[in-house]
Design a protein around this motif. Structure first.
Motif, short mmCIF file in Angstrom:
data_model
loop_
_atom_site.label_atom_id
_atom_site.label_comp_id
_atom_site.label_asym_id
_atom_site.label_seq_id
_atom_site.Cartn_x
_atom_site.Cartn_y
_atom_site.Cartn_z
N GLY A 161 -1.74 -1.02 4.85
CA GLY A 161 -2.02 0.18 5.60
C GLY A 161 -1.01 0.62 6.65
N ASP A 162 0.11 -0.09 6.78
CA ASP A 162 1.10 0.33 7.78
C ASP A 162 2.47 -0.21 7.38
N THR B 23 0.86 -1.18 0.00
CA THR B 23 0.00 0.00 0.00
C THR B 23 0.90 1.23 0.00
N SER B 24 0.29 2.40 0.10
CA SER B 24 1.07 3.63 0.08
C SER B 24 0.76 4.46 1.31
N PRO B 25 1.79 4.99 1.97
CA PRO B 25 1.53 5.86 3.12
C PRO B 25 0.86 7.18 2.72
N ASP B 26 0.83 7.45 1.42
CA ASP B 26 0.23 8.70 0.93
C ASP B 26 -1.25 8.57 0.62
N GLY B 27 -1.81 7.36 0.78
CA GLY B 27 -3.23 7.19 0.52
C GLY B 27 -3.52 6.00 -0.37
#
Length: 208
Positions: free
Chosen positions: A166-167, A42-46
């Motif tokens: 998500g993390d 996933t991406s920490p930016d959304g």
């Protein structure tokens, strides 16, 4: 060197991804959300788009740029999942990383270890890479069985290494270098010669 030609072992094969694979890959991703989501980058930016038409275009561009080789994994001619060789480094490093996913309905048929072996052998011989790495979340028992079967060597714990589900998640790192498998990863595994405990994780790292 023609990477569009499938590499096969029995009913299992890998081949370079094609734009027309986007639809079946999209169907697998959508119908396997619960199965795949805990292990997906996933991406920490959304949120990241799951539009595989865009995804395949990006993967093929990375391939043309020399940064990776995107494969589909097939079973009896049916697309079963993806295997990506990414982060290709040339020169004195000559290494890359392998990532993969398989649809739930194809699990348990040795598709992933066979595909990883085929891809690693291709990278060592045709791409002339020296080191291949696989990084796996400690909770991903199915993926850990892949490196155990193939005799990838445990190299260490990487704290909060990749953004997954998500993390930032810890990962175990496993690797092989070309000299360890002079006759190939697939041949070593099929002949029963893969070292049984190479992928064992030390107790200290299992405790976190």
């Amino acid at each position: 060197m023609d990477l569009s030609v499938p590499r096969e072992h029995g009913p299992i094969g890998i081949r370079l991804i094609r734009q027309r694979d986007a639809r079946v890959l999209q169907d697998h991703l959508m119908s396997n959300r619960a199965w795949l989501a805990p292990w997906e980058a996933t991406s920490p930016d959304g949120p990241v788009s799951l539009d595989m038409r865009v995804g395949v275009r990006r993967l093929l561009q990375q391939y043309r740029d020399g940064g990776g080789v995107p494969f589909v994994m097939e079973y009896e001619g049916n697309v079963a999942g993806q295997l990506n060789v990414w982060g290709i480094a040339r020169g004195s490093l000559a290494s890359a990383t392998i990532g993969y996913w398989v649809a739930k309905e194809f699990a348990g048929r040795d598709i992933t270890p066979t595909s990883v072996a085929l891809a690693t052998d291709l990278c060592f011989t045709e791409l002339r890479l020296h080191r291949m790495e696989i990084c796996i979340r400690p909770e991903n028992a199915a993926s850990l069985r892949v490196v155990q079967k193939l005799g990838f060597r445990y190299e260490g714990l990487r704290r909060r290494y990749i953004h997954i589900d998500g993390d930032w998640r810890d990962h175990y790192a496993f690797a092989l270098v070309r000299e360890e498998v002079p006759h190939g990863v697939l041949a070593r595994w099929v002949s029963g010669q893969a070292p049984r405990h190479a992928a064992d994780v030390p107790e200290a790292d299992r405790r976190g």
